[in-house]
Design a protein around this motif. Structure first.
Motif, PDB file in Angstrom:
ATOM      1  N   CYS A  10     -32.621 -21.170  -6.358  1.00  0.00           N
ATOM      2  CA  CYS A  10     -32.503 -20.195  -7.200  1.00  0.00           C
ATOM      3  C   CYS A  10     -31.933 -20.439  -8.697  1.00  0.00           C
ATOM      4  CB  CYS A  10     -31.604 -19.136  -6.633  1.00  0.00           C
ATOM      5  SG  CYS A  10     -31.980 -18.451  -5.134  1.00  0.00           S
ATOM      6  N   LEU A  11     -30.670 -21.357  -8.799  1.00  0.00           N
ATOM      7  CA  LEU A  11     -30.314 -21.549  -9.944  1.00  0.00           C
ATOM      8  C   LEU A  11     -31.625 -22.359 -10.872  1.00  0.00           C
ATOM      9  CD1 LEU A  11     -26.735 -22.459  -9.056  1.00  0.00           C
ATOM     10  CD2 LEU A  11     -27.413 -20.588 -10.258  1.00  0.00           C
ATOM     11  N   ASP A  12     -32.526 -23.142 -10.006  1.00  0.00           N
ATOM     12  CA  ASP A  12     -33.304 -23.956 -10.804  1.00  0.00           C
ATOM     13  C   ASP A  12     -34.151 -22.874 -11.518  1.00  0.00           C
ATOM     14  OD1 ASP A  12     -34.408 -26.512 -11.539  1.00  0.00           O
ATOM     15  OD2 ASP A  12     -36.050 -26.002 -10.183  1.00  0.00           O
ATOM     16  N   GLN A  13     -34.276 -21.578 -11.035  1.00  0.00           N
ATOM     17  CA  GLN A  13     -35.565 -20.872 -11.642  1.00  0.00           C
ATOM     18  C   GLN A  13     -34.881 -19.754 -12.680  1.00  0.00           C
ATOM     19  OE1 GLN A  13     -38.775 -19.532  -9.695  1.00  0.00           O
ATOM     20  NE2 GLN A  13     -38.876 -21.027  -7.859  1.00  0.00           N
ATOM     21  N   PHE A  14     -33.631 -19.593 -12.562  1.00  0.00           N
ATOM     22  CA  PHE A  14     -32.922 -18.585 -13.390  1.00  0.00           C
ATOM     23  C   PHE A  14     -31.601 -18.769 -13.594  1.00  0.00           C
ATOM     24  CE2 PHE A  14     -32.722 -16.312  -9.435  1.00  0.00           C
ATOM     25  CZ  PHE A  14     -31.479 -15.715  -9.448  1.00  0.00           C
ATOM     26  N   ASP A  15     -31.036 -18.670 -14.829  1.00  0.00           N
ATOM     27  CA  ASP A  15     -29.598 -18.901 -15.014  1.00  0.00           C
ATOM     28  C   ASP A  15     -28.744 -18.066 -14.556  1.00  0.00           C
ATOM     29  OD1 ASP A  15     -27.275 -20.469 -16.106  1.00  0.00           O
ATOM     30  OD2 ASP A  15     -27.393 -19.647 -17.834  1.00  0.00           O
ATOM     31  N   GLY A  16     -27.849 -18.388 -13.521  1.00  0.00           N
ATOM     32  CA  GLY A  16     -26.794 -17.499 -12.636  1.00  0.00           C
ATOM     33  C   GLY A  16     -25.729 -18.188 -12.315  1.00  0.00           C
ATOM     34  N   LEU A  17     -24.850 -17.311 -11.675  1.00  0.00           N
ATOM     35  CA  LEU A  17     -23.409 -17.843 -11.226  1.00  0.00           C
ATOM     36  C   LEU A  17     -23.631 -17.468  -9.867  1.00  0.00           C
ATOM     37  CD1 LEU A  17     -20.646 -18.546 -11.468  1.00  0.00           C
ATOM     38  CD2 LEU A  17     -20.127 -16.021 -11.627  1.00  0.00           C
ATOM     39  N   PRO A  46     -27.210 -12.958 -11.959  1.00  0.00           N
ATOM     40  CA  PRO A  46     -27.702 -13.664 -13.288  1.00  0.00           C
ATOM     41  C   PRO A  46     -26.908 -13.626 -14.497  1.00  0.00           C
ATOM     42  CG  PRO A  46     -28.645 -11.443 -13.024  1.00  0.00           C
ATOM     43  CD  PRO A  46     -27.877 -11.610 -11.949  1.00  0.00           C
ATOM     44  N   LEU A  47     -26.767 -14.628 -15.331  1.00  0.00           N
ATOM     45  CA  LEU A  47     -25.971 -14.505 -16.451  1.00  0.00           C
ATOM     46  C   LEU A  47     -26.937 -14.263 -17.649  1.00  0.00           C
ATOM     47  CD1 LEU A  47     -24.159 -17.868 -15.655  1.00  0.00           C
ATOM     48  CD2 LEU A  47     -23.290 -15.757 -15.648  1.00  0.00           C
ATOM     49  N   PRO A  48     -26.264 -13.866 -18.821  1.00  0.00           N
ATOM     50  CA  PRO A  48     -24.643 -13.508 -18.989  1.00  0.00           C
ATOM     51  C   PRO A  48     -24.247 -12.475 -18.010  1.00  0.00           C
ATOM     52  CG  PRO A  48     -25.862 -12.644 -20.632  1.00  0.00           C
ATOM     53  CD  PRO A  48     -26.793 -13.274 -19.922  1.00  0.00           C
ATOM     54  N   LEU A  49     -22.931 -12.589 -17.625  1.00  0.00           N
ATOM     55  CA  LEU A  49     -22.310 -11.845 -16.812  1.00  0.00           C
ATOM     56  C   LEU A  49     -22.034 -10.395 -17.322  1.00  0.00           C
ATOM     57  CD1 LEU A  49     -21.290 -11.625 -13.727  1.00  0.00           C
ATOM     58  CD2 LEU A  49     -19.038 -12.667 -14.447  1.00  0.00           C
ATOM     59  N   GLY A  50     -21.664 -10.481 -18.668  1.00  0.00           N
ATOM     60  CA  GLY A  50     -21.602  -9.020 -19.211  1.00  0.00           C
ATOM     61  C   GLY A  50     -21.464  -9.239 -20.816  1.00  0.00           C
ATOM     62  N   ARG A  51     -21.620  -8.139 -21.525  1.00  0.00           N
ATOM     63  CA  ARG A  51     -21.303  -8.316 -22.817  1.00  0.00           C
ATOM     64  C   ARG A  51     -20.179  -7.547 -23.373  1.00  0.00           C
ATOM     65  NH1 ARG A  51     -24.587 -12.438 -24.645  1.00  0.00           N
ATOM     66  NH2 ARG A  51     -26.556 -11.989 -23.976  1.00  0.00           N
ATOM     67  N   PRO A  52     -19.345  -7.920 -24.466  1.00  0.00           N
ATOM     68  CA  PRO A  52     -19.589  -9.022 -25.464  1.00  0.00           C
ATOM     69  C   PRO A  52     -19.071 -10.262 -24.834  1.00  0.00           C
ATOM     70  CG  PRO A  52     -17.474  -7.707 -25.906  1.00  0.00           C
ATOM     71  CD  PRO A  52     -18.261  -6.918 -24.805  1.00  0.00           C
ATOM     72  N   THR A  64     -22.045 -22.953 -10.850  1.00  0.00           N
ATOM     73  CA  THR A  64     -23.263 -22.779 -11.944  1.00  0.00           C
ATOM     74  C   THR A  64     -23.948 -24.046 -11.730  1.00  0.00           C
ATOM     75  OG1 THR A  64     -21.904 -23.874 -13.718  1.00  0.00           O
ATOM     76  CG2 THR A  64     -21.695 -21.366 -13.330  1.00  0.00           C
ATOM     77  N   ARG A  65     -25.118 -24.134 -12.867  1.00  0.00           N
ATOM     78  CA  ARG A  65     -26.018 -25.315 -12.690  1.00  0.00           C
ATOM     79  C   ARG A  65     -24.899 -26.491 -13.139  1.00  0.00           C
ATOM     80  NH1 ARG A  65     -30.724 -22.853 -16.603  1.00  0.00           N
ATOM     81  NH2 ARG A  65     -31.670 -21.883 -14.940  1.00  0.00           N
ATOM     82  N   ASP A  66     -23.977 -26.392 -13.714  1.00  0.00           N
ATOM     83  CA  ASP A  66     -23.076 -27.265 -14.271  1.00  0.00           C
ATOM     84  C   ASP A  66     -21.650 -27.628 -13.759  1.00  0.00           C
ATOM     85  OD1 ASP A  66     -25.187 -27.721 -16.629  1.00  0.00           O
ATOM     86  OD2 ASP A  66     -24.308 -25.972 -17.430  1.00  0.00           O
TER      87      ASP A  66
END
Length: 291
Positions: free
Chosen positions: A127-134, A156-162, A238-240
């Motif tokens: 999943c993380l390879d196809q979209f940026d997520g937590l 999905p990321l970003p988790l929220g704004r701002p 995360t991916r990182d």
């Protein structure tokens, strides 16, 4: 017959299509929220006021009074996004507070207190390879798990704004590492362990699995046996990087805390709990829920 993995680039469109379908047929029941921010300890915490906590408590009481039911065996076909290989299924979270909140569920029953396996990490990184997520994991009821069937979660990321992609992200840059690559984050005033995932994306799941075991050791959560955790904890992925936090209490002053709390996102059920978070301070709340 072996279940194929989702084709590259196909998963996010499939999530959006299944979300539309599940909303149309009533299988997906989003919970409306009112979001505010609370500044504490150099973190802009997201605090959402929701009714799902009340619903979850009511559902728990019903389960205690009735024979246990596993919502994942069988799972609701209207919530299924995709097979993730032979061992996992990707589902929409039925009562979602965050849009496209997903569950990565083992196809056959495993307990939520079981250790996360390489197969679990492989499904998460598909999943993380196809979209940026937590990705996150609630290791047991005291860590916020509401279902005993093993499942990871991803938003999905970003988790929220701002603010940044994740509220705690500004603190992570100051992490201090040992020679073995296991670190701590000075701004987090509770027991935890942090590690970065380096190298190619093709080997990310393997490296995450190895780091996860090292994080367990670093926080004193040495497995009692080969397959079961010795105590509750939360894991963020995360991916990182990965962050692991041992837990001691499911809630503080009535405010429930799960893994997303340690990413900087809290949920409350009413104005009284919102005041509790503001008065106590989100970081102090997280500290009391940890070990």
């Amino acid at each position: 017959m072996t279940a194929p993995l989702p084709e590259p680039g196909s998963l996010w469109p499939a999530i959006l299509r299944q979300t539309q379908h599940a909303l149309a047929c009533g299988a997906l029941r989003p919970i409306e929220t009112t979001q505010t921010t609370v500044e504490d300890a150099n973190v802009t915490f997201l605090v959402r006021q929701v009714s799902s906590v009340v619903r979850k408590e009511a559902d728990r009481k019903k389960r205690e009074a009735a024979p246990p039911v596993n919502p994942f065996l069988p799972c609701d076909a209207d919530l299924v996004v995709a097979d993730i290989g032979d061992s996992h299924i990707l589902l929409l979270n039925k009562f979602n507070v965050i849009d496209q909140h997903l569950l990565i569920v083992t196809r056959h029953f495993e307990p939520q207190e079981a250790l996360i396996t390489l197969s679990d990490f492989a499904a998460l990184f598909v999943c993380l390879d196809q979209f940026d997520g937590l990705g996150f994991y609630n290791g047991g009821p005291e860590a916020g798990a509401s279902q005993p069937h093993k499942h990871l979660q991803i938003v999905p990321l970003p988790l929220g704004r701002p603010g940044p992609s994740l509220p705690i992200e500004p603190l992570l840059a100051a992490a201090r590492f040992r020679d073995d690559g296991i670190g701590t984050v000075p701004g987090l005033p509770f027991l935890h362990a942090f590690a970065r995932i380096e190298g190619s994306r093709e080997t990310a799941a393997q490296r995450a699995s190895e780091r996860y075991r090292a994080l367990l050791d670093a926080t004193g959560l040495h497995p009692v046996d080969a397959g079961r955790q010795p105590a509750p904890y939360n894991l963020l992925v995360t991916r990182d990087w990965l962050l692991l936090v041992p837990r001691s209490a499911e809630s503080v002053e009535g405010v429930a805390v799960n893994a997303l709390g340690y990413a900087g996102s809290l949920f409350v059920r009413d104005e009284a709990q919102m005041r509790t978070v503001a008065q106590l301070g989100p970081m102090r709340l997280l500290e009391r829920a940890a070990r």
